[in-house]
Design a protein around this motif. Structure first.
Motif, mmCIF file in Angstrom:
data_model
loop_
_atom_site.group_PDB
_atom_site.id
_atom_site.type_symbol
_atom_site.label_atom_id
_atom_site.label_comp_id
_atom_site.label_asym_id
_atom_site.label_seq_id
_atom_site.Cartn_x
_atom_site.Cartn_y
_atom_site.Cartn_z
ATOM 1 N N LYS A 32 0.831 -1.206 0.000
ATOM 2 C CA LYS A 32 0.000 0.000 0.000
ATOM 3 C C LYS A 32 0.867 1.259 0.000
ATOM 4 O O LYS A 32 0.571 2.228 -0.686
ATOM 5 C CB LYS A 32 -0.931 0.025 1.217
ATOM 6 C CG LYS A 32 -2.107 -0.903 1.114
ATOM 7 C CD LYS A 32 -3.015 -0.757 2.316
ATOM 8 C CE LYS A 32 -4.190 -1.706 2.226
ATOM 9 N NZ LYS A 32 -5.073 -1.604 3.392
ATOM 10 N N VAL A 33 1.932 1.235 0.770
ATOM 11 C CA VAL A 33 2.832 2.391 0.844
ATOM 12 C C VAL A 33 3.505 2.604 -0.508
ATOM 13 O O VAL A 33 3.561 3.729 -1.012
ATOM 14 C CB VAL A 33 3.878 2.214 1.971
ATOM 15 C CG1 VAL A 33 4.892 3.345 1.959
ATOM 16 C CG2 VAL A 33 3.192 2.123 3.331
ATOM 17 N N VAL A 34 3.994 1.531 -1.121
ATOM 18 C CA VAL A 34 4.628 1.622 -2.441
ATOM 19 C C VAL A 34 3.642 2.197 -3.456
ATOM 20 O O VAL A 34 3.973 3.094 -4.231
ATOM 21 C CB VAL A 34 5.163 0.240 -2.897
ATOM 22 C CG1 VAL A 34 5.491 0.229 -4.383
ATOM 23 C CG2 VAL A 34 6.387 -0.152 -2.079
ATOM 24 N N SER A 35 2.425 1.690 -3.430
ATOM 25 C CA SER A 35 1.393 2.165 -4.358
ATOM 26 C C SER A 35 1.119 3.658 -4.177
ATOM 27 O O SER A 35 1.028 4.409 -5.153
ATOM 28 C CB SER A 35 0.120 1.361 -4.146
ATOM 29 O OG SER A 35 -0.921 1.860 -4.922
ATOM 30 N N GLU A 54 5.084 -1.483 -14.847
ATOM 31 C CA GLU A 54 5.013 -2.498 -15.895
ATOM 32 C C GLU A 54 6.070 -3.585 -15.742
ATOM 33 O O GLU A 54 5.831 -4.729 -16.113
ATOM 34 C CB GLU A 54 5.144 -1.844 -17.268
ATOM 35 C CG GLU A 54 3.918 -1.046 -17.651
ATOM 36 C CD GLU A 54 4.039 -0.392 -19.012
ATOM 37 O OE1 GLU A 54 5.074 -0.593 -19.686
ATOM 38 O OE2 GLU A 54 3.098 0.320 -19.391
ATOM 39 N N SER A 55 7.223 -3.247 -15.198
ATOM 40 C CA SER A 55 8.312 -4.218 -15.146
ATOM 41 C C SER A 55 8.442 -4.964 -13.819
ATOM 42 O O SER A 55 9.089 -5.997 -13.766
ATOM 43 C CB SER A 55 9.640 -3.532 -15.458
ATOM 44 O OG SER A 55 9.967 -2.608 -14.443
ATOM 45 N N LYS A 56 7.815 -4.458 -12.788
ATOM 46 C CA LYS A 56 7.974 -5.082 -11.471
ATOM 47 C C LYS A 56 6.610 -5.370 -10.847
ATOM 48 O O LYS A 56 5.630 -4.688 -11.114
ATOM 49 C CB LYS A 56 8.782 -4.173 -10.543
ATOM 50 C CG LYS A 56 10.175 -3.907 -11.062
ATOM 51 C CD LYS A 56 10.974 -3.065 -10.105
ATOM 52 C CE LYS A 56 12.338 -2.812 -10.730
ATOM 53 N NZ LYS A 56 13.305 -2.347 -9.799
ATOM 54 N N ASP A 57 6.593 -6.363 -10.000
ATOM 55 C CA ASP A 57 5.379 -6.684 -9.245
ATOM 56 C C ASP A 57 5.357 -5.772 -8.020
ATOM 57 O O ASP A 57 6.084 -6.000 -7.054
ATOM 58 C CB ASP A 57 5.395 -8.152 -8.840
ATOM 59 C CG ASP A 57 4.126 -8.587 -8.130
ATOM 60 O OD1 ASP A 57 3.223 -7.742 -7.932
ATOM 61 O OD2 ASP A 57 4.026 -9.766 -7.775
ATOM 62 N N THR A 58 4.546 -4.724 -8.078
ATOM 63 C CA THR A 58 4.549 -3.735 -7.002
ATOM 64 C C THR A 58 3.991 -4.282 -5.692
ATOM 65 O O THR A 58 4.194 -3.674 -4.643
ATOM 66 C CB THR A 58 3.752 -2.473 -7.403
ATOM 67 O OG1 THR A 58 2.442 -2.847 -7.781
ATOM 68 C CG2 THR A 58 4.436 -1.755 -8.549
ATOM 69 N N SER A 59 3.327 -5.435 -5.743
ATOM 70 C CA SER A 59 2.806 -6.010 -4.497
ATOM 71 C C SER A 59 3.919 -6.618 -3.646
ATOM 72 O O SER A 59 3.750 -6.789 -2.437
ATOM 73 C CB SER A 59 1.741 -7.064 -4.791
ATOM 74 O OG SER A 59 2.310 -8.162 -5.479
#
Length: 106
Positions: A32-35, A54-59
């Protein structure tokens, strides 16, 4: 993020707020913080944000990884600005002294 604010200062300010929220019982996951950080970046970072999303899994992206990625891109932006400035200075000095980049024939 404020316009012109350094990435490190923005992260320090953001993480201070997140830590206070966690202290008060709010459950903020790293995802959530990253988002929220990605959404709040200035216009200058739009292409970087798109690239990261697009290149990384933000989760599963950590806050430290995100900060490092943004710092690298910021350094590249600064380097390209310095190169452009140096080229502009070179051109203006050539114009000032009447040089066209060719050898003069006597």
């Amino acid at each position: 993020m404020k316009t012109g604010e350094p990435v490190n200062e923005y992260f320090a300010r953001t993480l201070t707020i997140v830590n206070k929220m966690k202290t008060n019982g709010e459950n903020k996951t790293n995802a959530k913080v990253v988002s929220k950080i990605l959404r709040s970046m200035t216009f200058k970072f739009n292409y970087v944000v798109c690239s990261i999303e697009e290149s990384k899994d933000t989760s599963i992206l950590t806050i430290d990884e995100l900060q490092s990625s943004l710092l690298v891109h910021k350094q590249r932006i600064n380097m390209s600005s310095l190169v452009e400035e140096a080229q502009a200075l070179k051109i203006s000095s050539m114009e000032q002294f009447g040089s066209r980049g060719r050898g003069r024939c006597s």
